[in-house]
Scaffold this active site. Structure first.
Site, mmCIF file in Angstrom:
data_model
loop_
_atom_site.group_PDB
_atom_site.id
_atom_site.type_symbol
_atom_site.label_atom_id
_atom_site.label_comp_id
_atom_site.label_asym_id
_atom_site.label_seq_id
_atom_site.Cartn_x
_atom_site.Cartn_y
_atom_site.Cartn_z
ATOM 1 N N ARG A 1 -7.234 12.557 1.209
ATOM 2 C CA ARG A 1 -6.164 13.015 2.110
ATOM 3 C C ARG A 1 -4.789 12.493 1.704
ATOM 4 N NH1 ARG A 1 -7.585 9.710 7.509
ATOM 5 N NH2 ARG A 1 -9.437 10.982 7.337
ATOM 6 N N HIS B 1 0.894 6.270 1.825
ATOM 7 C CA HIS B 1 1.568 7.245 2.677
ATOM 8 C C HIS B 1 2.769 7.909 2.019
ATOM 9 C CE1 HIS B 1 -1.421 6.637 5.574
ATOM 10 N NE2 HIS B 1 -1.197 5.340 5.610
ATOM 11 N N GLU C 1 -8.685 0.461 -3.163
ATOM 12 C CA GLU C 1 -9.479 0.529 -1.930
ATOM 13 C C GLU C 1 -10.378 1.737 -1.968
ATOM 14 O OE1 GLU C 1 -7.506 0.653 1.782
ATOM 15 O OE2 GLU C 1 -6.284 -1.066 1.284
ATOM 16 N N HIS D 1 -5.639 3.603 -1.740
ATOM 17 C CA HIS D 1 -6.968 3.926 -1.203
ATOM 18 C C HIS D 1 -7.311 5.351 -1.600
ATOM 19 C CE1 HIS D 1 -9.565 4.156 2.767
ATOM 20 N NE2 HIS D 1 -10.259 4.445 1.685
ATOM 21 N N HIS E 1 -3.740 -4.487 7.683
ATOM 22 C CA HIS E 1 -3.837 -3.291 8.523
ATOM 23 C C HIS E 1 -2.913 -3.397 9.736
ATOM 24 C CE1 HIS E 1 -5.748 0.608 9.231
ATOM 25 N NE2 HIS E 1 -5.317 0.392 10.451
ATOM 26 N N ASN F 1 0.855 -1.188 0.000
ATOM 27 C CA ASN F 1 0.000 0.000 0.000
ATOM 28 C C ASN F 1 0.897 1.246 0.000
ATOM 29 O OD1 ASN F 1 -1.456 2.255 1.052
ATOM 30 N ND2 ASN F 1 -3.096 0.862 1.648
ATOM 31 N N GLU G 1 -10.909 -9.449 3.109
ATOM 32 C CA GLU G 1 -9.656 -9.052 3.758
ATOM 33 C C GLU G 1 -9.980 -8.870 5.228
ATOM 34 O OE1 GLU G 1 -7.026 -6.290 1.865
ATOM 35 O OE2 GLU G 1 -6.298 -5.548 3.796
ATOM 36 N N THR H 1 -18.316 -3.654 14.873
ATOM 37 C CA THR H 1 -17.620 -3.480 16.156
ATOM 38 C C THR H 1 -16.121 -3.691 16.003
ATOM 39 O OG1 THR H 1 -18.154 -5.765 16.597
ATOM 40 C CG2 THR H 1 -19.545 -4.115 17.633
ATOM 41 N N ARG I 1 -9.468 7.963 -0.842
ATOM 42 C CA ARG I 1 -10.428 8.336 0.206
ATOM 43 C C ARG I 1 -11.354 9.437 -0.284
ATOM 44 N NH1 ARG I 1 -9.364 6.800 5.601
ATOM 45 N NH2 ARG I 1 -10.878 8.423 6.037
HETATM 46 N N1 PXP Z 1 -5.791 -3.200 3.987
HETATM 47 C C1 PXP Z 1 -6.786 -2.298 4.053
HETATM 48 C C2 PXP Z 1 -8.140 -2.720 3.609
HETATM 49 C C3 PXP Z 1 -6.540 -0.982 4.475
HETATM 50 O O1 PXP Z 1 -7.547 -0.096 4.529
HETATM 51 C C4 PXP Z 1 -5.229 -0.616 4.825
HETATM 52 C C5 PXP Z 1 -4.941 0.775 5.241
HETATM 53 O O2 PXP Z 1 -5.234 1.661 4.198
HETATM 54 C C6 PXP Z 1 -4.229 -1.583 4.723
HETATM 55 C C7 PXP Z 1 -4.534 -2.877 4.325
HETATM 56 C C8 PXP Z 1 -2.808 -1.276 5.043
HETATM 57 O O3 PXP Z 1 -2.696 -0.942 6.385
HETATM 58 P P1 PXP Z 1 -1.316 -0.374 6.934
HETATM 59 O O4 PXP Z 1 -1.033 0.883 6.161
HETATM 60 O O5 PXP Z 1 -1.593 -0.142 8.371
HETATM 61 O O6 PXP Z 1 -0.272 -1.415 6.672
#
Ligand code: PXP
Length: 247
Positions: A52, A13, A73, A46, A197, A10, A154, A104, A48
């Site tokens: 952002r 960032h 995403e 992703h 995540h 991913n 996922e 939750t 968003r």
């Molecule tokens: N999988 C999904 C569905 C996510 O939303 C994210 C965060 O955008 C990730 C994986 C990757 O998470 P991380 O950046 O914390 O490794």
């Protein structure tokens, strides 16, 4: 030896850092290409609703640049559906962005929204795009994902990773047990099983060892490590940690 485990990287960032200053640097497309060269099996980004990090033009440019699968995403909104259908990614992964869309466990509320989501994913299925749902390790969510015809779930590793990072090992172990159980349960229901995540070099092992896991999606930690050791080396170390757990 379990079946090989795919690593989806991913690159959101990289765009976060770029956007902190405006302008073009660092370029998420360059990061995607470097990740591909370093052996990533897919790129995840992703888009968003608040843009952002990744922006519309980033998503199009990443899709055009890479040869490996793009996992798009997105929230399950009409706006994102139109953009994703135009982008034609390999897969879409539906994630919650608003509180009322969350279960939750912090994953997508599929069970309470199954009729809408079944209709929502149909154009993707018709277009041959794989559909993944980001859910917590809850049986009712897995059941609902299978019922509406998702290809992939996922499973959200955030709760496990937070407990692990804070040394709450009983909680980490209990959540890991749920992630293991729902991986097996989802696999039995015919779903492909991904996890993601918050994963780090330390926390990835027990997740990578889950036999039904096909893909891990990892971003923030890899991009952070890349500041210190470079993206290729960070990826190499993550892959090594995954492989060590998988063997
Ligand atoms: N999988 C999904 C569905 C996510 O939303 C994210 C965060 O955008 C990730 C994986 C990757 O998470 P991380 O950046 O914390 O490794």
């Amino acid at each position: 030896m379990n079946s090989p485990l795919r690593l989806g990287v991913n690159i959101d960032h990289v765009a976060t850092v770029r956007n902190a200053r405006g302008g073009d640097n660092p370029d998420p497309v360059r990061a995607a290409l470097l990740a591909q060269k370093a052996g990533a099996d897919g790129i995840t980004a992703h888009l968003r609703e608040d843009r952002r990090h990744i922006r519309d033009e980033d998503m199009a440019a990443i899709k055009a640049a890479i040869d490996i699968p793009l996992n798009f995403e997105m929230a399950a909104t009409d706006e994102m559906q139109a953009i994703a259908l135009a982008t034609q990614p390999h897969a879409v992964c539906l994630v919650p962005e608003k509180r009322e869309e969350r279960t939750t466990e912090g994953g997508l509320e599929v069970a309470g929204d199954d009729n809408r989501l079944a209709a929502y994913i149909k154009p993707f299925k018709d277009a041959g795009t794989r559909v993944s749902l980001f859910i917590g390790p809850e049986q009712r969510q897995v059941d609902a994902a299978a019922k509406i015809g998702a290809d992939i779930i996922e499973l959200h590793t955030g709760t496990y990773c937070d407990a692990f990072a804070e040394g709450r090992m009983d909680e980490a172990d209990a959540e890991l047990a749920r992630l293991v159980a729902m991986g097996a349960y989802g696999h039995e229901a015919g779903l492909e099983i991904h996890y993601g995540h918050g994963l780090t070099f330390e926390s990835v092992g027990p997740i990578a060892a889950i036999p039904q896991a096909v893909e891990l999606n990892i971003g923030h930690f890899i991009i952070g490590e890349a500041i210190f050791v470079g993206l290729e080396e960070a990826l190499r170390q993550m892959r090594a940690a995954m492989d060590a757990a998988r063997t």
